[in-house]
Scaffold this active site. Structure first.
Site, PDB file in Angstrom:
ATOM      1  N   ASP A  44       0.711  -1.230  -0.019  1.00 64.83           N
ATOM      2  CA  ASP A  44      -0.031   0.058   0.082  1.00 64.83           C
ATOM      3  C   ASP A  44       0.791   1.337   0.135  1.00 64.83           C
ATOM      4  OD1 ASP A  44      -2.357   1.749   0.731  1.00 64.83           O
ATOM      5  OD2 ASP A  44      -1.328   1.941   2.623  1.00 64.83           O
ATOM      6  N   ASP A  46      -0.150   4.983   0.837  1.00 64.77           N
ATOM      7  CA  ASP A  46      -0.297   6.169   1.821  1.00 64.77           C
ATOM      8  C   ASP A  46      -0.222   5.446   3.371  1.00 64.77           C
ATOM      9  OD1 ASP A  46      -0.779   8.706   0.607  1.00 64.77           O
ATOM     10  OD2 ASP A  46      -2.737   7.588  -0.359  1.00 64.77           O
ATOM     11  N   SER A 156      -2.607   1.290  -4.501  1.00 66.07           N
ATOM     12  CA  SER A 156      -3.189   2.450  -3.437  1.00 66.07           C
ATOM     13  C   SER A 156      -4.495   2.587  -4.065  1.00 66.07           C
ATOM     14  CB  SER A 156      -2.250   3.473  -3.651  1.00 66.07           C
ATOM     15  OG  SER A 156      -2.696   4.778  -3.149  1.00 66.07           O
TER      16      SER A 156
END
Ligand code: C5P
Ligand code: MG
Length: 304
Positions: A44, A46, A156
């Protein structure tokens, strides 16, 4: 800082929690036996590859750092964030209900970006000014994967174009082993946003998104590539997965992969008291307190 209740190895950082050390050891042995050529990494972006706190301030997501050149529209998107983010991190909202809320949030914020206007130049400037920083140890992490020819898929629910701009601005070199699967913008010939490519990815539907959305970051000559490419061939035959995420929904990132073994690492950044038990059961390794990637780099060394 939250003290970790089950430090397995006293020499280990108190920021690392391992729910089932025997199970983890077995997975490590199986991957080591299969060799590095069997490994792919799915991460991922963020708050997983990036830091939760950046120089004392809350790190911004790819959505949050974007100024679209209209303070009115930036404010409208901020209001949506203030309303929906507490729901995203709430342990109390059932997953089906939360999925609908997240769909609405993403739908509204993408629509505002198109309606309010956004130019490629806004992206460059926003990334330059944004409060965003990679997690400590990122260079070692990218370099060991590149050195071992291990593909890294960044998956993401943020914005692909921003992620790629962050990689361009914040890293000293390009990494040919990285692909980005995320919400990708469509621009007209003047560089104005006209829409998004494909189905929206939000934090809870990553399991529905297939790898063919992955696009190469650079072509053979090192130029940035903005179109979607074929990511499935990129990870073909890679039967072992190392997965990194900060959200439970991130565990769905590997749903499109038929794997033999998967080691999952969860970054638990906030609401730790409420979530730790769930994270410890869901992820093989939990990293607390915005910890660095050192442990993950060490793990990759051990898999060699
Ligand atoms: O890379 P990752 O999948 O973590 O990106 C999703 C993050 O972006 C979410 O955790 C969410 O908090 C944030 N987000 C945001 N503004 C939006 C939509 C998502 O800050 N409009
Ligand atoms: Mg995240």
């Amino acid at each position: 800082n939250v003290k970790c209740p089950n430090v397995v190895n006293p020499k280990m950082s108190p920021n690392i929690v391992i729910g089932n050390p025997d199970e983890l050891a077995k997975k490590k042995a199986a991957i080591r036996a299969a060799g590095m050529s069997s490994l792919q990494v799915i991460a991922d972006f963020d708050m997983t590859l990036t830091k939760y706190m950046v120089e004392g301030r809350r790190g911004q997501s790819t959505h949050a750092l974007l100024s679209q050149g209209s303070s009115d529209y930036d404010r409208k998107r901020q209001e949506l964030f203030d309303f929906y983010y507490p729901m995203e991190i709430s342990p109390l909202i059932p997953v089906e209900e939360k999925t609908k809320l997240m769909e609405t949030w993403w739908g509204k914020s993408h629509a505002l970006l198109v309606e309010g206007g956004l130019n490629i130049e806004n992206i460059r400037k926003s990334v330059h000014k944004g409060t965003v920083g990679f997690r400590e140890g990122i260079t070692d992490f990218f370099e060991i994967l590149d050195g071992e020819n291990v593909p890294l898929l960044i998956f993401s629910a943020g914005l692909a174009d921003i992620i790629e701009e962050i990689l361009r601005q914040k890293l000293h070199r390009a990494f040919p082993n990285i692909r980005v699967v995320s919400n990708r913008m469509n621009f007209d010939t003047d560089g104005n946003l006209i829409g998004f490519v494909g189905k929206t990815i939000h934090v809870l539907n990553k399991n529905e998104h297939a790898l063919e959305m992955a696009a190469p970051l650079h072509d053979e000559e090192g130029h940035a590539v903005a179109s979607n490419g074929n990511g499935a061939s990129f990870v073909k035959g890679k039967k072992n997965v190392l997965l990194l995420g900060d959200h439970l929904g991130d565990l769905g990132m590997s749903d499109g992969v038929v794997y033999d073994n998967r080691i999952s690492v969860g970054f638990l950044n906030e609401n730790v008291e409420n979530w730790l038990d769930t994270y410890r059961k869901a992820f093989d390794i939990v990293i607390l307190n915005d910890g660095p990637l050192d442990y993950v780099v060490e793990l990759i060394h051990e898999l060699r």
